[in-house]
Design an enzyme around this catalytic site. Sequence first.
Site, PDB file in Angstrom:
ATOM      1  CE  LYS A 128      62.724  39.818 -78.672  1.00 55.80           C
ATOM      2  NZ  LYS A 128      62.268  39.994 -77.284  1.00 55.80           N
ATOM      3  CB  SER A 142      60.296  39.166 -74.442  1.00 53.90           C
ATOM      4  OG  SER A 142      60.166  39.170 -75.841  1.00 53.90           O
TER       5      SER A 142
END
Length: 632
Positions: free
Chosen positions: A207, A413
């Site tokens: 991430k 996401s």
Amino acid sequence: MNEVRRHGPIARFFLWLWDAMNFTRRLVFNLVFFGLLLIVLTMMFGGGGLRPLSDRTTLVVAPEGRLVEQFSSDTASRALARVLGDQRGEEVQLRDLLRALDAASKDKRIERVFLRFDRLEPTGYASLRELAAAIARVRASGKQVVSFGESYMQEQYLLAAQANEVYLDPMGGLVLEGLDRYRLYYRQGLQDKLGVDVHLFKVGEYKSAAEPYVLDAASPQAKEADLFWMNDVWQRYLGDVAKARDLSADKLAAGIDTMPEGIAAAGGDLARYALQQKLVDGLKTEEQVDDLLIDRGVADADAPGGFRQVSYDTYLRHVDDGIPSADPRPQVAVVVAEGEISGGEQPPGRIGGESTAALLREARDDDNVKALVLRVDSPGGEVFASEQIRREVVALKAAGKPVVVSMGDLAASGGYWISMDADRIYADPSTITGSIGIFGVIPTFPRALEKIGVHADGVGTTRFAGAFDVTRPLDPAVGDVVQSVIEKGYRDFTHGVAQARKRSVEQIDGIARGRVWTGAQARERGLVDDFGGLQNAVDDAAKRAKLGKPDTWRVRYIEREATPFERLFAGFVQSRAGAAWLHDSSFAQGMARAVVARSVPQMSADLQFLDAAMQRTPGAPVKALAYCFCEL
């Protein structure tokens, strides 16, 4: 000596009342008068409808501006900017180009299609491949497709390559160079120079969305993940171009590796080098291409270029002219979710937790809507706003209305969060998706304030009162609280995906942790069901709703509709008289400059994102974000 006569209080009241009524009467009269005048001018100079489309017409597809799923400005502003030639912020809807090309492939009046894509600003390879497939369908229908460009970016060239013949200006250029993804990193500037401490909380080593605020360079994990999906997109690009041009993908790749020698051998002539690489069929000026189209088509001295033609936006009006305004057939609704996901009401071009959820709710409450397609093109954003939209998807399914997701260039996401509960997910192999992960950032400024001699001090009733004040150092215990919130968000995300995709949480965690995938890689890992574009998703939704043959149902986009005034004003400025008046009007030109959006540099956008992340959600220590900086 004469005295001024004074009225009593009752008389003064009635005099004031009379003046107010007189003013209101004049105001209403003027508003009605100018409204009627505008209507009369529109009726007089609006062109009286479309001119009939003649046989042997060339459809000219020459879009200018950014390729989008949905316009971000209103009808009147777009029309005004177009008439005045102000192309800043110009947008082109993908759906309009697809409709025009698909209609032309079946229209006997359209003899050939002429492509000019060198002024189109692409946004991603999934939408480009969908558009390229539409051009290929025109070519397969037996109609000739000719492309010309003064110069081509490699993204634009993917579209041009689909033509039967590709021409390039002798002074132009075309260079295939590959894909890259470089970002600015602010750690030294923010922390060492300005004294701003950015605290990052996340789950997942891949991430990487907030890395630029805490690192000076990309992490090894970010580089590994990015190169993995970028290589997949690039190899597919080479394959698509090679197929369209009847070349070898290996030869194209070799040409890039030996580009310096090849260009030197061509005397530094980029156009000649493109011709030698067989990327184009010939080098011609625009006038020479016009002459070619005159010879093959029908000469028309009054038309631009001298040949019988129709522009794609005018052609769309011909296509739509035969569609009845009131169509009683059952509907497959399409809701576009494009842009960042934020809380509350957001304008078109952005996704609002409340505004986008309201569009989905409208589809659920409309008895004529039997199924829905959610077209997603988003890097994600706020977790709660994403969850608001996901709940409406679930509610639609509970109401017996199938939901199918069509992923565009990007559905990562938070973009995946709003997609995961659909009955089926379609993506292009080059769509960017995944990035299942959560993060939060908290900047603090005490060191920055110290640099200018400012200090924060005071008292609180508990240990944590004022703990999230950005003018104070962040207490490590507060950091533990925030990390717990982020980890809970990640568990919610992975559990939700596992339930929606009928997988175990452990399986989802193995392909999550913030890692980005292409559509092809996501399908291999069970995050995407099938390959296809928007039409595939629409057909699937209709089939699930058991709507029958295509002519028994219709597609309807649920979005903000233009007001009557916007439609009226747009019709006026597009008329000959309106265009002539506005083109010479300095007032109108200033107005256009005010309404056309301007692009924002990367640094400004990144810092605005950091500023938005600082805005706390009531009742929460940090705003949880499901966002991916993964656009090319």
